[in-house]
Enzyme design. Structure first.
Site: not given
Ligand code: PLP
Length: 403
Positions: A156, A184, A206, A330
């Site tokens: 991500n 992602q 989302h 942070c």
């Molecule tokens: N894993 C990754 C790689 C993400 O980018 C995110 C995003 O915040 C999440 C997990 C968490 O997903 P969610 O916001 O649907 O709980």
């Protein structure tokens, strides 16, 4: 309207998702109820399950609806660990890539603190790609003690894409289940659960144009998973709780849409991303592109900007109407360098000036050019604020959750 370059955090609802959501929100019925309204809602859920399964190359019975990526990762990592350990108490080791999202990383650390798990962080190279040699060395060392392996499909922060099929092939020789956080990757890359060889795979609504608060965990039909939450026994008894029919319908509509248009959208967005890389390079020649040059998500461009704090640059760009992210968090108001960048071998000083620009379905060339116009002045001022400057910006930094 601000210029939105933070699609990896969340991306606007797509038109098919919005249509499905508004239609379903005006209706009622619990999919577990036996009367007509319940049966109608159940049909919507099952049609959505089929649509989502087709979009992800899975069988409908492998879809477990969740509240999002975080829940899917928790359910997979804890559920696999508990089930594997219950079958054989020697299985306490978890092999986990060093660049996981906190939804996996913190879950693994929790299992180490509370459930006697022994964690091995698998190293990545300077581009953020997993070392298969390191994985193999761990697999060769007492495989009977390994409960599971968890490696994200795409990162991500820096967008690097992991060799998932090589990981599952190596693990399969020892019969070890692999979980992947594909939050992602799904919707940005071709993803097939069947071909991947994974035991479990988490995705989120989302990030692909669906609503917040819905996602899915794909669970192979032969995979044993201990539930995290208990209740009405929905979703094969793996994930209890009343199903969110409207959210599920919208998520599936988004998934169908995004995978149906993936080939052309990925090409369009990757070209825009390459333009962005050029624009940033021209605006700030000192900026360093991080992550793999080609094995990266089409919408991801991640840079470190020498001599400034990522937070300072973020707020100065925000003031100029450009919304982006440092990519990591942070903690308690204190900016900490990203664990991903540190795992890639950056020094703390190099890692501090991180900035992630992420593109999505609403992104245009004008967005990228607006970034190019704002960046030189924002970078100049962020550098003037310097490393000491973060003290004044963190008061407005919010909670710094990672996305
Ligand atoms: N894993 C990754 C790689 C993400 O980018 C995110 C995003 O915040 C999440 C997990 C968490 O997903 P969610 O916001 O649907 O709980």
């Amino acid at each position: 309207m601000p210029v939105y370059l933070d699609h990896a955090a969340t991306t606007p609802l797509s038109a098919p998702a919005l249509a499905a959501l508004t239609t379903e929100l005006s209706r009622s019925g619990n999919p577990s109820s036996l009367h007509g309204s319940g049966r109608r809602a159940r049909r919507v859920v099952e049609d959505s399950r089929e649509l989502l399964a087709a979009a992800a190359g899975a069988h409908p019975s492998e879809v477990i609806f969740t509240s999002g990526g975080t829940e899917g990762d928790n359910l997979a990592v804890k559920g696999l660990y508990w089930a594997r350990r219950a079958a054989d108490p020697r299985r306490r080791r978890i092999l986990c890539s060093a660049v996981e999202h906190p939804a996996v990383q913190d879950t693994v650390e929790w299992l180490a603190r509370h459930e006697e798990a022994l964690v091995t962080w698998l190293p990545v190279d300077a581009d953020g790609i997993l070392s298969l040699d390191a994985l193999q060395a761990e697999l060769d060392d007492d495989p009977d003690s390994i409960a599971l392996i968890t490696v994200m499909w795409a990162n991500n922060e820096v967008g690097s894409i992991q060799p998932i099929e090589a990981v599952t092939a190596a693990a399969a020789r020892q019969g070890i289940p692999v979980h992947s956080d594909a939050v992602q990757a799904f919707g940005s890359l071709p993803v097939s659960f069947a071909r991947s060889g994974l035991a479990t795979m988490a995705v989120s609504g989302h990030k692909i144009g669906g609503p917040v608060g819905v996602g899915a965990l794909f669970v192979g039909r032969a995979v044993a998973l201990t539930p995290v939450q208990h209740g009405g026994g929905q979703e094969r008894d793996i994930r209890s709780g009343t199903l969110d029919t409207a959210g599920i319908a919208a998520f599936a509509a988004a998934a169908g849409h995004v995978t149906g248009t993936l080939a052309e959208e990925a090409t369009r967005i990757a070209a825009l991303r390459d333009h962005l890389i050029d624009v940033v390079g021209a605006a700030v020649p000192e900026a360093v592109l991080r992550g793999h040059r080609t094995l990266r998500l089409p919408g991801n461009a991640h840079f470190t900007f020498p001599g400034c704090e990522g937070d300072s640059l973020l707020f100065l760009l925000d003031l100029a109407g450009v919304e982006c992210s440092t990519g990591s968090a942070c903690t308690a108001g204190v900016p900490r360098p990203s664990h991903v960048l540190l795992a890639m071998g950056l020094t703390e000083a190099e890692a501090r000036g991180a900035q992630r620009f992420s593109l999505g379905h609403t992104s245009t060339t004008a967005d990228v050019d607006a970034l190019g116009a704002s960046l030189p002045e924002a970078y100049h001022r962020a550098r003037q604020a310097g490393m000491a400057g973060h003290a004044s910006t963190i008061q407005t930094a919010g909670t710094g959750f990672r996305s």
